[in-house]
Design an enzyme around this catalytic site. Structure first.
Site, PDB file in Angstrom:
ATOM      1  N   GLU A  66      -0.933  12.899   9.394  1.00  7.55           N
ATOM      2  CA  GLU A  66      -0.948  14.676   8.414  1.00  7.55           C
ATOM      3  C   GLU A  66      -0.115  13.752   7.209  1.00  7.55           C
ATOM      4  OE1 GLU A  66      -0.994  14.629  12.029  1.00  7.55           O
ATOM      5  OE2 GLU A  66      -2.253  16.263  11.967  1.00  7.55           O
ATOM      6  N   LEU A  67       1.475  13.192   7.289  1.00  6.28           N
ATOM      7  CA  LEU A  67       2.152  13.731   6.445  1.00  6.28           C
ATOM      8  C   LEU A  67       1.855  11.867   5.494  1.00  6.28           C
ATOM      9  CD1 LEU A  67       5.224  14.211   4.690  1.00  6.28           C
ATOM     10  CD2 LEU A  67       5.848  12.157   6.665  1.00  6.28           C
ATOM     11  N   LYS A  68       1.473  10.850   6.073  1.00  6.89           N
ATOM     12  CA  LYS A  68       1.339   9.543   5.365  1.00  6.89           C
ATOM     13  C   LYS A  68       0.066  10.192   3.989  1.00  6.89           C
ATOM     14  CE  LYS A  68      -1.915   5.768   5.306  1.00  6.89           C
ATOM     15  NZ  LYS A  68      -1.634   4.583   5.190  1.00  6.89           N
ATOM     16  N   SER A 122      -4.851 -15.454   3.268  1.00  8.79           N
ATOM     17  CA  SER A 122      -5.384 -14.383   3.109  1.00  8.79           C
ATOM     18  C   SER A 122      -5.580 -15.104   1.852  1.00  8.79           C
ATOM     19  CB  SER A 122      -5.348 -13.536   2.823  1.00  8.79           C
ATOM     20  OG  SER A 122      -4.169 -13.002   2.616  1.00  8.79           O
ATOM     21  N   GLU A 135      13.124 -12.061  12.023  1.00 12.21           N
ATOM     22  CA  GLU A 135      13.369 -10.035  12.548  1.00 12.21           C
ATOM     23  C   GLU A 135      12.880  -9.977  14.379  1.00 12.21           C
ATOM     24  OE1 GLU A 135      10.061  -8.544  11.579  1.00 12.21           O
ATOM     25  OE2 GLU A 135       9.138  -8.129  12.879  1.00 12.21           O
ATOM     26  N   HIS A 140       4.362 -10.251  -4.428  1.00 16.13           N
ATOM     27  CA  HIS A 140       4.552  -8.833  -3.904  1.00 16.13           C
ATOM     28  C   HIS A 140       4.186  -7.962  -4.823  1.00 16.13           C
ATOM     29  CE1 HIS A 140       6.454 -11.330  -0.605  1.00 16.13           C
ATOM     30  NE2 HIS A 140       5.859 -10.458   0.299  1.00 16.13           N
ATOM     31  N   TRP A 195       4.451  -8.163  16.766  1.00 12.66           N
ATOM     32  CA  TRP A 195       4.058  -7.283  16.199  1.00 12.66           C
ATOM     33  C   TRP A 195       3.336  -6.552  17.618  1.00 12.66           C
ATOM     34  CZ3 TRP A 195       3.556  -9.720  11.097  1.00 12.66           C
ATOM     35  CH2 TRP A 195       3.966 -10.166  10.573  1.00 12.66           C
TER      36      TRP A 195
END
Ligand code: GLN
Ligand code: ZN
Length: 765
Positions: A17-19, A443, A615, A704, A571
């Protein structure tokens, strides 16, 4: 009675919902609805914690974007480009500035860059990095926290204010002059004390300061800063309960620092630092309470409660019930909200899992049993035991054939047949590429039409044949496009993939995907990691059909795209019942089979992406070698069967290679592509210093941003790359995949990129 405590709750909401509210507010500029949604989420999440008997409920952990940004704003640490004075996010003007710091934007026609992002410890959550001047003034802006505390009190919530601790805040910020941010501790703590005063005045009964820095290698200045900072905070907090929390690992060599803090409780992570309770209890001074992080805030496996209960009992016997709290290992921010939203999941698998809400149930059960009230939770405890037993013995988890295959891995399998120099000669004969070969990272733009196509197929609105035909059309267009542009090594475009990990997870046995298992990545962005629950097998080829179709349309080499084993692990939610190295090797063997099939189908270039290699690096230097060993071995195992004349590429999305350069060399990929344009090719220094032996494609177009690079800047970057690395082993490519870009800027930028490679070739003659 054993007190149950929580350190933080997911913010996005079970249906994100916040998104949606954030994205609507960013489009419309209207903040009222966003504030209402946020308040509703806080109230709902508090109630859910109160209903489960949590006695220290975090307040202040909720954020409209990020908790490090919140901390910076609450302490007045606002860089001058956002306006010199601190501000208060309760006003609309303040909230606009807050989002400007998070996302950047346009102020009076001038572009304002946002704060940088970095990973929060070793999680996949991105914090914003506060920028501090050497003479940074700090000042408390407590209005938001006070108002949330009042909300919580109004709702009868047993509130504990959650704040980022001062030393962790500073260490995870950066100084604009490159100096040590810890030097600013005096001024920062003064503001932190003002914040505590204001919250005390508003009735805050307890505080929890996140000092997860305590599980990392502390600099001498950080180490020295702790006692004084907490003496001042302790004094300001008066008789409020003060907890310092250290998540994501064991205290290790910082145990003395933590045990010397003048606070009421120190929270330790017993999931990531198992077996450390005795040493902590032995070092604990009389009167210091322990908050035991016994249920996992990072992974989704249901706890095996019996051993956990034993651990807590042991602590209670030694310390007394007043001095023990039970809690998740870290904030529950890193888990999806609620397992009951997964009604489509296989019920057996679901019975093995716990999301944030179920973690709180676990805490309630543990506290009840330790307090001697086992009767009230007998059914739940029995259910927990049954689930643990079923997971241990399940044939869906354990596949003897996979176990045997992993056991039979030999060192030779993780090495290419010949050394790079030999391979390179064969590859150059086979591929006949020009100098400065041009390619892309995989991609191509994922347009709304492509997304809709995949969704229609997922929802069953179109049949497989229609879907295939449309995907093939997209591939054919993209191949023709690349030929028109004159690229040397082509790709198929990755249109069939929503996500580079989920795509493979969906095609491998041992993986499951969720419907609502979203975890916040940053701001409004979430990721939905697949779950690796069992031994991994590849029932059939995963990419061969698309790649060979693309290859059939051109005489140019077609580069196949795979996601590497380390990235797939990093991930995903990974199983906790075997070492990660074994799971990584299982994934690697599945990818190796894919490599074999691609080679058999005539493919001569295969890229195995490892954007997450860095990471995964452990927080402590002492643990890094072991990680890099298994990580590089898994990569090499996936690529190792490729014959000499087949060129293996890899790709990483960053420019910061200093601390893993040996591991990069160890991967022995024939070609590596990475980000470089923003650091103006400085990263090549690491490669030059290490005499990097293989080929390299430092990205010359920063994908980016939508900006199209011009000739002069591409020439300058290429020239600099040649000066540093020589012309022989250089590739020319963008710095990442193009899926977030539009076709227009992609076309213009790639045209410029190909032209720049041509100019570089003619300069050589
Ligand atoms: N091959 C992937 C792509 O082009 C790589 C993505 C990534 O590095 N994260 O999209
Ligand atoms: Zn990338």
């Amino acid at each position: 009675m054993t007190v149950t405590a929580n350190l933080g709750f997911p913010r996005l909401g079970v249906r994100r919902e916040l998104k949606w509210a954030l994205e609507r507010a960013w489009r419309s500029g209207d903040h009222a609805e966003l504030r209402a949604v946020a308040a509703e989420l806080r109230a709902r999440h508090w109630k859910l914690q109160v209903d489960r008997g949590i006695e220290r409920v975090p307040v202040g952990d909720f954020s409209l974007y990020d908790h490090m940004l919140d901390a910076a704003v609450a302490l007045g640490a606002v860089p001058q480009r956002f306006g010199t004075d601190g501000f208060d996010v309760l006003t609309d003007e303040g909230l606009e500035r807050y989002f400007l710091m998070a996302r950047g934007g346009d102020v009076g026609g001038v572009a304002v860059t946002p704060l940088e992002m970095t990973k929060w410890f070793d999680t996949n959550y991105h914090q914003l990095v506060p920028e501090l001047r050497p003479d940074q003034p700090f000042r408390a802006h407590p209005a938001r926290l006070v108002s949330e505390l009042e909300e919580a009190h109004g709702a009868g919530v047993p509130a504990r204010v959650a704040l980022v601790g001062p030393i962790t805040f500073l260490a995870r910020s950066k100084r604009t002059d490159g100096g040590d941010p810890i030097e600013l501790v005096d001024a920062l703590v003064a503001a932190q004390v003002e914040l505590v005063d204001a919250l005390r005045a508003a009735g805050a009964p307890a505080f929890c300061f996140d000092e997860s820095l305590l599980v990392t290698d502390l600099s001498p200045t950080a180490r020295a800063a702790f006692p004084e900072a907490y003496a001042r905070i302790r004094e300001a907090a008066g008789d409020a309960e003060v907890t310092v929390a250290a998540s994501f690992g064991a205290l290790g060599p910082n145990l003395d620092v933590a045990m010397g803090l003048p606070v009421d409780f120190v929270h330790i992570d017993l999931v990531r630092g198992p077996g450390r309770l005795d040493e902590v209890m032995a070092a604990r001074p009389e009167g210091l309470g322990l908050s035991l992080g016994v249920v996992d805030g990072r992974n989704i496996w249901r706890s095996d409660l019996d051993p956990v209960i034993d651990t807590v009992r042991r602590a209670v016997e030694r310390l007394g019930p007043e001095q023990v709290q039970v809690a998740p290992s870290c904030s529950l921010l890193h888990l999806p909200v609620d397992l009951s939203a997964e009604d489509a999941m296989d019920p057996r698998l679901r019975s093995w899992l716990a999301f944030a809400t179920e973690r709180l149930d676990e805490l309630r059960i543990i506290a009840a049993v330790v307090d001697g009230d086992e009767g009230s939770v007998a059914a739940e405890l029995a259910d927990n035991r049954a689930a643990a037993a079923s997971r241990r013995s399940s044939t869906r988890v354990h596949d003897p054939a996979v176990g045997a295959r992993v056991a039979a891995i030999t060192p030779a399998m993780a090495r290419r047949h010949s050394p790079y120099a030999t391979r390179a000669r064969r590859q150059h004969d086979e591929l006949a590429l020009p100098v400065f070969p041009t390619t892309t990272i995989g991609s191509f733009p994922q347009t709304p039409e492509i997304r809709r196509l995949r969704k229609r197929h997922r929802d069953g609105d179109i049949d497989r044949a229609t879907y295939d035909a449309e995907l093939r059309a997209a591939i054919a267009d993209t191949v023709a496009f690349q030929e028109r542009l004159g690229l040397d090594v082509l790709v198929h475009g990755e249109f069939e993939r929503t996500d580079m990990v989920e795509y493979f997870g969906d095609r491998l046995e041992g993986f499951a995907t969720t419907v609502n298992g979203w975890v916040q990545s940053y701001g409004s962005r979430g990721v939905k990691p697949p779950i690796i629950f069992g031994d991994i097998r590849r029932p059939s080829p995963m990419t061969v059909e698309w790649i060979t179709y693309a290859a059939s349309l051109t005489n140019k080499p077609m580069k196949a795209m795979l996601t590497g084993p380390v990235t797939i692990l990093q991930w995903s939610f990974v199983r906790d019942d075997q070492p990660e190295a074994i799971t990584a090797n299982q994934v690697a063997l599945a990818l190796r089979d894919e490599v074999d099939d691609l080679v058999a189908a005539g493919i001569r270039i295969i890229q195995i992406d490892e954007p997450a290699l860095r990471e995964g690096l452990p927080l402590r230097a002492a643990d890094r070698a072991a990680y890099l060993d298994w990580a590089t071995e898994a990569f090499r195992l996936s690529a190792g069967s490729a014959p000499d004349e087949v060129q293996v590429h890899t790709h990483m999305c960053y420019a910061d290679f200093g601390d893993i350069i040996d591991a990069i060399v160890d991967l022995d990929a024939d070609v590596i592509s990475m980000e470089a344009s923003r650091s103006a090719m400085e990263l090549l220094d690491d490669f030059v210093a290490r005499d990097y032996p293989n080929e390299i494609g430092p990205g010359i177009w920063d994908i980016h941003s939508p900006r199209v690079p011009d000739d002069a800047e591409l020439d300058a970057l290429l020239t600099r790359a040649v000066e540093r690395f020589g012309a022989e082993r250089l590739w020319v490519n963008p710095d990442c995949g193009l899926k977030t870009r539009g076709w227009e800027e992609t076309t213009a930028s790639l045209e410029h990129l190909v032209a720049a490679a041509h100019r570089a070739r003619s300069r050589l003659r």
